[in-house]
Design an enzyme around this catalytic site. Structure first.
Site, short mmCIF file in Angstrom:
data_model
loop_
_atom_site.label_atom_id
_atom_site.label_comp_id
_atom_site.label_asym_id
_atom_site.label_seq_id
_atom_site.Cartn_x
_atom_site.Cartn_y
_atom_site.Cartn_z
N GLY A 47 0.77 -1.15 0.11
CA GLY A 47 0.00 -0.01 -0.02
C GLY A 47 0.89 1.23 0.09
N GLY B 8 21.37 3.39 -19.32
CA GLY B 8 21.92 4.77 -19.36
C GLY B 8 23.05 4.73 -18.53
CG HIS B 9 22.88 3.44 -15.05
ND1 HIS B 9 23.17 4.33 -14.01
CD2 HIS B 9 21.49 3.38 -15.19
CE1 HIS B 9 21.86 4.78 -13.68
NE2 HIS B 9 21.22 4.06 -14.41
CG ASP C 295 26.08 5.05 -12.16
OD1 ASP C 295 25.52 4.25 -11.16
OD2 ASP C 295 25.57 5.34 -13.01
#
Lengths: 552, 552
Positions: free
Chosen positions: A45, A364-365, A192
């Site tokens: 939820g 994209g990495h 990253d």
């Protein structure tokens, strides 16, 4: 350590998402990004998850600004919440701020945000920090890495990046700036780790251009392309290819419509005149003259593509002859939803081009070779892998060792762990508060473990409510027991079971009366235990049992 | 069509799992496999899913037997349920029947099952069907495909298979038998579509042997290997490699212990004397002299490996220096759980070797080149792709076209669609009942859409119970309203909200009294609506609202 630089990751280390990090030198602090995360399956939820920023709130007066690397949700999505608590100046590129504006407008809780638009190549000074913005490639436009000069040395934070040699906008990443910083000497690199498990190089966006071209050449009738709304390069590709093949483009899905509008307004999308048409007008063109750009690449239940696949979209019906391109990878956890959508599209008779067909999506990495290139360009003394789950950080640390960073200079840390650096030393130095804050509807942080545990139990075997009205004075049952269940058994087929359970409850209530058990808590607990045992024996299910005693 | 062969898929077409199919010629029927499926995320609280076999029950008297291809859950797991309704003879190989025995013993509902043990190469006659069992490779031992001679022609059903050229047991698949049948002429081929999306060949189990060898050579301390319990070849590999490197093997996890026992008893595992040790004895050996074989390759919450990763296993604690090998791929939907386990193992300091490191797992299903080889060996007139989600069936159909099967002779059908074949014609001919039966605890089929819908609502925003005791005669409130919530808000922080809600309910009850609304259903509906609206406005959540009126 006095006069040291503190690096304080508050999100994104040991997880994918909600990236946020603080840098502190004496009384000056800056914050890099403020992202959100989407909930795990077990967070029942919950709408979204934002980082716990207690540390920032407590140190509010030291924060000189929040610096944004790009406009993805996992980098800007928590700002509408965080800015309520710490309203400090925001620095970002034009597109990033444009997307942020749209978010802030929607949330309507935050006013008077001071936003400063910067460009790659700019330098700003925030307290002790001189921040230079460095152009990199990623799956959204206008993305920057950060070169941060501090009194103890230079810090490089890559943000999210890849080294795309042939990007769609023809602006390759700023290799020269990274090389220059590396030559000057970099104290710490934070890079990253998302694709640290992937060998080789990430393919260029240009590959998708070729696949799109081939797809357009072969498609006999309509083309429907689903992608992330934020992937503006991909949207540009779709529009450019459509124009080349003389097809009109209609846009479906709220977030796709929003992003296309923002990106056009800000000049990030070149749309040849007359190319865009209204979704309602699609049927007015020959089938081989239209393209529909849509959301739903993750099979999200309410998205436009999922609705089309289920014959439940108001405006677009999938018809045999349609070519559907799903130009995205399923995010881990979404595989089943994406597969179901693909199956349903095939059932409608569409030709579906999807992930396992190579060339329809690229990440994209940066992959391993690019990560090593970044390490070799920047030549940092210390290395901190960021943006990744724990195994990604470990793999990235191994890559750093491979290119020659000393193992003792590599810090694999997680959210809340503080790192301290001087000109020649680095160490882990304690912890600050960090964690997850769950957002459910308007509630921020009010859903905790107890509520989630209850939702989990309710979701597994439902609940049984047992109501009795009693006279508190003499412990006599005035009315009931009544039994109501939800999510437990199909009621009509289980009348007998419920009747038997009532009998059991009546009998335990009588026992309580005889034994002069009058404490309501004690009576409730007897009822709960008796009914729980009975239902488990008969069904092997453990519904939540809620005894309610009403007093007259 | 009179005198035609009917092929009636009841499970496994358009889905992965619960494989079951009926073949009928006049009054003779046989059933191939009777598998189960694990529930999707949205089937809250469900333990397993079995096929709807209404059609079989209605035609019980025609069924001559159930023929099993191998002992995986998705091929035998529904038998404990199905045999309660149709107790017919079962035919399978020794290992398949051994695993079935263990299942039937556990369920204890079925007695007097007539089981007939067959070997690859055997032929049996069941009514109009002459069934020949053909040895193939797969990720469990003792697997057969079926060559079925019928009055209208020969049917080949591959079961699950791969063409492993160098299997661990040195028994390659029976190419010659497929070739022979192909030469004689095959009317219909039904073939495994699981890997129809994967180009090339599936790697041989031998590749895993090499990786295991390398892993054992490099490991300095303990080795922990997680795999599917049913993958007996893989377990054999682990034991053989351990023995070669003079390591003892301990077994953890209930299903791993069970399968190792059954497979040893039946002679499917060769364990050098003195190799196996008790799990409790692991600590009595030097770290570089032990291997632990464990369940948990899917990150299942209660499994042995997951517990070890969470420091929650009674007997085995992960320590720095351990090498953990996860010798399996995550089943779609399990990725997040597997990743979390890997992350936690790394956090404990283990070296983890997992999927993305190639060679630690290979699939048990044929890839595109093998599927084409099967088609070319068998040279069927008609082709039906089986065992796969819809896109897999479509891809497999394309492969069949590629090798020259006429498109009009390829039938992509789903569960419940009946196909009819004569010697030279095939067609789709109507439908029979088919579908899913949900098993939850002891209940088989008693959890339907209403119960699941309730569980879903409860799981999202919890529930609010509003209890009032009223005098039915005059509609006067005697006690209450009381409000109890679960899974909605954190109660201690929301007292004010609940008090306000009570006020709203009191006020609507008064309105009802004034307007002389006395029907309890009507009063409940007023309460539900008022409270629902109030809570949504204040929280943007929609808990299930259950008004209960007690009568005195």
């Amino acid at each position: 350590m006095k006069g040291c630089l503190k690096i304080i990751p508050l999100g994104g280390l040991g997880e994918i998402g909600k990236n946020i990090m603080a840098l502190r030198y004496k009384d000056d602090m800056i914050v890099i990004d403020s992202g959100l995360m989407f909930p795990d399956d077990e967070m029942l939820g919950i709408d979204l998850v934002i980082p716990d920023v207690t540390y920032l709130v407590e140190n509010r007066k030291h924060i000189r600004g929040i610096v944004l690397t790009h406009g993805h949700e996992d980098h800007i999505g928590a700002l509408p919440y965080i800015l309520r608590e710490i309203n400090v100046p925001i620095y970002g590129t034009k597109l990033t701020l444009g997307l942020l504006d749209a978010k802030l407008k929607e949330s309507s809780y935050v006013n008077n945000v001071k936003k400063h638009c910067i460009c790659a190549g700019d330098t700003i000074k925030l307290g002790a920090f001189n921040i230079e913005f460095i152009h990199v490639s990623h799956s959204i436009a206008d993305v920057v890495a950060l070169g941060i000069r501090t009194p103890v040395g230079t810090i490089v934070h890559t943000g999210d990046f890849k080294f795309d040699q042939t990007p769609v906008n023809n602006k390759p990443p700023d290799y020269h700036k990274f090389a220059e910083l590396g030559k000057e000497g970099v104290l710490v690199l934070m890079s990253d780790s998302t694709n640290a498990e992937r060998p080789g190089y990430t393919l260029s966006e240009r590959v998708v251009a070729d696949t799109f071209d081939e797809t357009f050449r072969n498609a006999r009738e309509r083309i429907i392309i689903a992608s992330f709304a934020s992937n503006i390069h991909r949207i540009q590709l779709a529009i450019t290819t459509a124009a080349r093949y003389k097809r009109k483009v209609a846009v479906a899905g709220r977030s796709m419509v929003n992003v296309v509008n923002i990106a056009r307004e800000l000049g990030y999308l070149e749309v040849p005149a007359g190319t865009l048409i209204e979704l309602d007008d699609v049927t007015n063109y020959p089938k081989n003259r239209v393209v529909v750009l849509t959301t739903g690449s993750q099979g999200e239940p309410m998205s436009a593509l999922t609705r089309m696949a289920m014959c439940d979209h108001k405006r677009i019906e999938i018809i045999p002859g349609d070519t559907v391109v799903i130009s995205a990878s399923p995010i881990p956890g979404n595989e089943k939803m994406v597969h179901r959508t693909i199956d349903n599209l095939f059932r409608q008779g569409a030709e579906v081009i999807y992930e396992s067909v190579s060339g329809v999506h690229v990440s994209g990495h940066a992959s391993q070779e690019e990560l090593k290139l970044m390490l070799n360009l920047v030549k940092p003394k210390f290395f901190i892998p960021v943006h990744g789950e724990y195994r990604h950080l470990i793999k990235h640390a191994q890559l750093a060792q491979d290119v020659g960073v000393s193992p003792e200079n590599i810090f694999v840390v997680e959210n809340g762990q503080v790192l301290e650096f001087t000109r020649d030393r680095g160490s882990v130095a304690g912890r600050v508060t960090s964690g997850r804050v769950l957002v459910d509807g308007l509630g921020v942080g009010d859903v905790g473990n107890i509520v989630l545990r209850d939702r989990r139990q309710l979701s597994q075997d439902g609940l049984v409510i047992i109501v009795v009205t009693m006279n508190q004075e003499n412990g006599e049952v005035v009315a009931g027991p009544d039994i109501i269940s939800r999510g437990f058994v199909y009621v009509r087929e289980s009348e007998e079971l419920i009747e038997e359970a009532k009998e059991k409850v009546r009998s335990i209530l009588k026992t309580c009366e005889v034994q002069q058990i009058t404490e309501w808590a004690a009576i409730k607990s007897c009822v709960r235990e008796t009914a729980g045992k009975f239902f488990y024996e008969r069904t092997r299910r453990r519904p939540m049992i809620l005894p309610i005693i009403m007093d007259v």
